[in-house]
Design an enzyme around this catalytic site. Structure first.
Site, short mmCIF file in Angstrom:
data_model
loop_
_atom_site.label_atom_id
_atom_site.label_comp_id
_atom_site.label_asym_id
_atom_site.label_seq_id
_atom_site.Cartn_x
_atom_site.Cartn_y
_atom_site.Cartn_z
CD GLU A 10 42.36 45.22 42.37
OE1 GLU A 10 42.36 43.98 42.46
OE2 GLU A 10 42.62 45.97 43.33
CD GLU A 19 45.95 41.79 41.31
OE1 GLU A 19 45.43 41.72 42.46
OE2 GLU A 19 46.35 42.86 40.82
#
Length: 465
Positions: free
Chosen positions: A167, A366
């Site tokens: 991320e 995720e």
């Protein structure tokens, strides 16, 4: 009854990170990270003042935890190597205790038929580098590449799935735009430079990995948050959503997979004189070192409408100058996290990757549901009855299954997370794991109902409805 069946070699498991699970111990040789520093200076910013030294004790309990992974149906597991643990000052000497620890973790996973997926950077820059500007400083790129090569040399004989960053938009947004991570700036120029240096470091690490002729693959993990216009028939809403998508999704997705930057974003940054500083061959490096595999983190959609509120120029230009966020009436919410639950978003991402990004090999790296005060759901046997988490996973996997049926090259699904872990400034406010962690009893672990369900589901390669 409908059977949702997945490929026999599908990657089932969960994701975590070093800084959120390992903890800090006397004599472990770990250096100070940004998070250690921030907690020491402003502990009140952290929920219940729980800091990174009090994470879920994976450093001590990894062998027990890996057995619990096996008991909950894992065939793979992603974590990260803490830069500040392996190279305490960000550059220089390697910490031998860290080498020993990560070797033991990797070997233990493999011995239990759980494939290690290893990420290199998860928001945890060594504080020695942050004091010199962190990702604003080009020297951090060079230091990161040395860190990456060190990891490949030490562990690349056994680790076959590598990821450069998790991320990377988060340090940009959180640290330099919206003030929810240190250094808590509001500065688009800095945000752009940080993002560019993260991308360049990723490309250089990929270049180094391939030059070493190791027999694995390397990618990046991006949190892709689809931008949906309020009204798809309204050109102004559609344009606003496209700009939001360029800022927060395509800014990393396009260069990582295609080697190019989104035209809309480049034009905006050029118009406001906010292009990053870079060297002559940087764009070529990024173009020539795209990812082998893409990790996709998905939690929520982004709803966008054309700009209606006044532009606040207090801190200079901001992404929000070009759109407003939109709260869709009747949306389904995770009230604890304040996020919309929109299961079809995971299908839309996979479809977009299939249609517009060469159907690159990818996996859901995720997806998860954080819930506050889960002790409310503990039964007489001491187990958390988290049926809501089982439903959440099922509801998303139905759409992953549909994407596979339509030709998506998605290879696996990892839940966030294996066991309850520390979530940055939120600490343990929301629990996400298949396994509960009791902080009052030395981190005692108990498998939740969802963990037992996950084991049954992965052994059956799917589930029935």
């Amino acid at each position: 009854m409908v059977k949702y069946e997945f490929p026999k070699d599908f990657w089932w498991g969960s994701a975590a990170s070093g800084p959120q699970t390992e903890g800090v111990y006397d004599g472990d040789g770990k250096g100070e990270s940004l998070w250690d520093f921030w907690y020491q200076t402003e502990p009140e910013k952290f929920f219940n003042q729980v800091g990174p030294e009090k994470t879920s004790r994976f450093y001590q309990k990894y062998a027990e935890d890996i057995q619990l992974m096996k008991e909950t149906g894992h065939t793979s597991y992603r974590t990260s190597i803490q830069w500040s643990r392996l190279i305490p000052n960000g550059t220089g000497e390697v910490n031998p205790q860290a080498v020993e620890f990560y070797n033991k973790v990797i070997d233990e996973l493999i011995a239990n038929d759980i494939e290690p997926f290893i990420n290199l950077y998860h928001f945890d820059i060594p504080m020695a580098l942050q004091r010199e500007g962190g990702w604003l400083n080009r020297k951090t790129v060079d230091a990161y590449v040395v860190f990456a090569k060190t990891c490949f040399e030490l562990f690349g004989d056994r680790v076959k799935k590598w990821f450069t960053h998790n991320e990377p938009i988060v340090p940009v947004e959180a640290g330099y735009l919206y003030q929810f991570h240190y250094p808590n700036e509001i500065n688009l120029r800095h945000a752009v430079q940080v993002g560019f240096h993260e991308l360049l470091s990723s490309a250089k690490a990929i270049e180094a990995y391939h030059a070493m002729k190791l027999d694995g693959e390397i990618g990046i993990i991006l949190n892709l948050t689809p931008s949906y216009p309020r009204d798809e028939t309204n050109p102004a809403d559609v344009k606003a959503a496209a700009i939001a998508d360029a800022f927060f999704n395509r800014s990393f997705l396009d260069p990582s997979v295609k080697g190019t930057f989104p035209t809309e974003l480049v034009e905006i940054l050029k118009e406001i004189d906010h292009l990053p500083i870079y060297e002559a061959d940087d764009l070529e490096t990024i173009a020539n070192n795209t990812v082998d595999i893409l990790g996709i983190n998905y939690y929520q959609p982004r709803r966008i409408k054309a700009k209606e509120t006044p532009i606040d120029g207090t801190h200079g230009p901001m992404p929000d100058d070009y759109f407003d966020n939109y709260e869709m009436p009747g949306r389904k919410m995770n009230i604890y996290r304040g996020w919309e639950i929109y299961e079809k978003g995971i299908y839309d991402i996979l479809t977009n990757v299939r249609e517009n990004y060469g159907n690159i090999r990818c996996y859901i790296s995720e997806n998860g549901m954080g819930v506050e005060n889960e002790e409310r759901f503990i039964n007489e046997a001491g187990q958390v009855e988290d049926d809501y988490r089982i439903d959440f996973v099922k509801d998303h996997l139905r759409y992953v299954h549909q994407a596979i049926q339509e030709g998506s090259n998605v290879q696996g699904y990892h839940m966030w997370t294996c066991m309850d872990n520390w979530s940055w400034a939120n600490a343990y406010k929301n629990r996400y794991g298949f396994i509960s962690v009791n902080l009052d009893k030395e981190g005692e672990r108990t498998i939740k109902k969802s963990g037992h369900w996950f084991k049954q589901m992965t052994e059956a390669h799917g589930f029935d409805d």
